[in-house]
Design a protein around this motif. Sequence first.
Motif, PDB file in Angstrom:
ATOM      1  N   VAL A 184      -8.573 -36.902 -18.301  1.00 37.07           N
ATOM      2  CA  VAL A 184      -9.549 -35.869 -17.950  1.00 37.07           C
ATOM      3  C   VAL A 184     -10.483 -35.701 -19.144  1.00 37.07           C
ATOM      4  O   VAL A 184     -10.065 -35.222 -20.203  1.00 37.07           O
ATOM      5  CB  VAL A 184      -8.872 -34.528 -17.621  1.00 37.07           C
ATOM      6  CG1 VAL A 184      -9.942 -33.471 -17.312  1.00 37.07           C
ATOM      7  CG2 VAL A 184      -7.930 -34.677 -16.434  1.00 37.07           C
ATOM      8  N   ASN A 186     -13.034 -33.812 -21.011  1.00 32.52           N
ATOM      9  CA  ASN A 186     -13.592 -32.463 -21.079  1.00 32.52           C
ATOM     10  C   ASN A 186     -15.075 -32.481 -21.421  1.00 32.52           C
ATOM     11  O   ASN A 186     -15.729 -31.438 -21.407  1.00 32.52           O
ATOM     12  CB  ASN A 186     -12.825 -31.634 -22.114  1.00 32.52           C
ATOM     13  CG  ASN A 186     -11.356 -31.518 -21.756  1.00 32.52           C
ATOM     14  OD1 ASN A 186     -10.995 -31.066 -20.675  1.00 32.52           O
ATOM     15  ND2 ASN A 186     -10.482 -31.953 -22.665  1.00 32.52           N
ATOM     16  N   LEU A 196     -12.751 -27.201 -22.153  1.00 35.38           N
ATOM     17  CA  LEU A 196     -11.366 -27.507 -21.792  1.00 35.38           C
ATOM     18  C   LEU A 196     -11.009 -26.990 -20.406  1.00 35.38           C
ATOM     19  O   LEU A 196      -9.941 -27.327 -19.872  1.00 35.38           O
ATOM     20  CB  LEU A 196     -10.402 -26.913 -22.834  1.00 35.38           C
ATOM     21  CG  LEU A 196     -10.502 -27.493 -24.249  1.00 35.38           C
ATOM     22  CD1 LEU A 196      -9.437 -26.874 -25.141  1.00 35.38           C
ATOM     23  CD2 LEU A 196     -10.378 -29.003 -24.243  1.00 35.38           C
ATOM     24  N   THR A 199      -9.918 -29.728 -17.899  1.00 40.83           N
ATOM     25  CA  THR A 199      -8.500 -30.077 -17.800  1.00 40.83           C
ATOM     26  C   THR A 199      -7.751 -29.062 -16.946  1.00 40.83           C
ATOM     27  O   THR A 199      -6.939 -29.411 -16.084  1.00 40.83           O
ATOM     28  CB  THR A 199      -7.862 -30.162 -19.204  1.00 40.83           C
ATOM     29  OG1 THR A 199      -8.390 -31.303 -19.897  1.00 40.83           O
ATOM     30  CG2 THR A 199      -6.343 -30.297 -19.127  1.00 40.83           C
ATOM     31  N   GLU A 200      -8.037 -27.785 -17.176  1.00 40.97           N
ATOM     32  CA  GLU A 200      -7.347 -26.726 -16.429  1.00 40.97           C
ATOM     33  C   GLU A 200      -7.614 -26.832 -14.925  1.00 40.97           C
ATOM     34  O   GLU A 200      -6.716 -26.635 -14.108  1.00 40.97           O
ATOM     35  CB  GLU A 200      -7.780 -25.358 -16.959  1.00 40.97           C
ATOM     36  CG  GLU A 200      -7.334 -25.099 -18.400  1.00 40.97           C
ATOM     37  CD  GLU A 200      -7.874 -23.794 -18.961  1.00 40.97           C
ATOM     38  OE1 GLU A 200      -7.086 -23.050 -19.552  1.00 40.97           O
ATOM     39  OE2 GLU A 200      -9.083 -23.541 -18.815  1.00 40.97           O
ATOM     40  N   ALA A 203      -5.748 -30.154 -13.456  1.00 44.94           N
ATOM     41  CA  ALA A 203      -4.358 -30.399 -13.816  1.00 44.94           C
ATOM     42  C   ALA A 203      -3.407 -30.406 -12.633  1.00 44.94           C
ATOM     43  O   ALA A 203      -2.587 -31.324 -12.484  1.00 44.94           O
ATOM     44  CB  ALA A 203      -3.905 -29.360 -14.847  1.00 44.94           C
ATOM     45  N   SER A 215      -5.555 -35.429 -21.703  1.00 47.39           N
ATOM     46  CA  SER A 215      -6.734 -34.592 -21.912  1.00 47.39           C
ATOM     47  C   SER A 215      -7.564 -35.185 -23.046  1.00 47.39           C
ATOM     48  O   SER A 215      -7.049 -35.438 -24.142  1.00 47.39           O
ATOM     49  CB  SER A 215      -6.319 -33.152 -22.239  1.00 47.39           C
ATOM     50  OG  SER A 215      -7.453 -32.302 -22.301  1.00 47.39           O
ATOM     51  N   GLU A 216      -8.857 -35.397 -22.792  1.00 45.00           N
ATOM     52  CA  GLU A 216      -9.725 -36.083 -23.750  1.00 45.00           C
ATOM     53  C   GLU A 216     -10.924 -35.206 -24.130  1.00 45.00           C
ATOM     54  O   GLU A 216     -11.473 -34.513 -23.284  1.00 45.00           O
ATOM     55  CB  GLU A 216     -10.278 -37.377 -23.145  1.00 45.00           C
ATOM     56  CG  GLU A 216      -9.271 -38.290 -22.486  1.00 45.00           C
ATOM     57  CD  GLU A 216      -9.961 -39.396 -21.710  1.00 45.00           C
ATOM     58  OE1 GLU A 216     -11.107 -39.751 -22.048  1.00 45.00           O
ATOM     59  OE2 GLU A 216      -9.374 -39.894 -20.744  1.00 45.00           O
ATOM     60  N   VAL A 228      -4.084 -27.022 -23.245  1.00 42.89           N
ATOM     61  CA  VAL A 228      -3.924 -28.217 -22.398  1.00 42.89           C
ATOM     62  C   VAL A 228      -2.466 -28.494 -22.054  1.00 42.89           C
ATOM     63  O   VAL A 228      -2.170 -28.987 -20.961  1.00 42.89           O
ATOM     64  CB  VAL A 228      -4.593 -29.464 -23.020  1.00 42.89           C
ATOM     65  CG1 VAL A 228      -6.089 -29.233 -23.193  1.00 42.89           C
ATOM     66  CG2 VAL A 228      -3.950 -29.866 -24.333  1.00 42.89           C
ATOM     67  N   ALA A 233      -0.648 -31.213 -19.577  1.00 44.76           N
ATOM     68  CA  ALA A 233      -1.056 -32.468 -20.208  1.00 44.76           C
ATOM     69  C   ALA A 233       0.150 -33.174 -20.824  1.00 44.76           C
ATOM     70  O   ALA A 233       0.967 -32.551 -21.500  1.00 44.76           O
ATOM     71  CB  ALA A 233      -2.110 -32.214 -21.275  1.00 44.76           C
ATOM     72  N   ILE A 236      -2.906 -36.299 -25.352  1.00 45.77           N
ATOM     73  CA  ILE A 236      -4.280 -35.968 -25.719  1.00 45.77           C
ATOM     74  C   ILE A 236      -4.909 -37.177 -26.398  1.00 45.77           C
ATOM     75  O   ILE A 236      -4.220 -38.004 -26.993  1.00 45.77           O
ATOM     76  CB  ILE A 236      -4.354 -34.756 -26.678  1.00 45.77           C
ATOM     77  CG1 ILE A 236      -3.457 -34.975 -27.909  1.00 45.77           C
ATOM     78  CG2 ILE A 236      -4.006 -33.470 -25.953  1.00 45.77           C
ATOM     79  CD1 ILE A 236      -3.629 -33.954 -29.006  1.00 45.77           C
TER      80      ILE A 236
END
Length: 264
Positions: A184, A186, A196, A199-200, A203, A215-216, A228, A233, A236
Amino acid sequence: MTTILDKIIAKKRETIENLYKRKEELKTRNQHLKKKSFVEKIKQADTLAIIAEFKRASPSKGDINIDKDPTEQAKMYELYGADAISVLTDTPFFKGTYEDLAKVRETVNLPILCKDFIIDKIQIDFAKHFGADLVLLIAAALDDETLDELYTYATKLGLEVLLEVHNEEELDRALKTDAQLIGVNNRNLKTFEVTLETTEKLARKIKESGRYMVSESGISTFEDIVKVTSCGANAILVGETFMKASDLESKMKEMKVAVKAEIK
């Protein structure tokens, strides 16, 4: 309106022409390296997995750490607990090269991600020959047919795929593939804005699909890590924060936290 992603992809087509001219190089590199699986690492991990990125520059930040040596940075990443290393191989916008990838491969015993804007099979060939274990495919840069074609090609070569999405539409497309790693980003690749919340938002659907979530972008503090991991996640991907860190060991250890199983 032309976006940053459009400009990158347009330039990438020129790069691909050059790669076809360099195709003879592929015959001279070692193709028999032992595969290192990032998926297996995640399966066995009880802490957040870290993909530490070697990244000299970016379109949004300009030069980040232009003189950093990939060999030395990779050694530190491995020493301080990275689970995998991402290497930018795009030259025009990120000032990376396949030679950077080769140097990292020769230095560490970790899975290596070739991070680029892949739109043609020749890029996957170069990634594998220079030592990658994983390649990045970006949903926003590919139509469904090309995405499926490149995913299938990479996996047949024995590579794992980190399939990157930014919104629910892209996620739905990604979940039609068998990709186990969903990244994902961001950062919106069309505007380069970062939040962020991306990601939320994505998810739950990723976790319910049984895939692993990476999460990126935009992750720099312990508070970011809490955010995250609290939504599920597994890993990362961090570049700029590590490339600029004055105390890399402390920064990486700060991010190596227990993975939370529940999704809030």
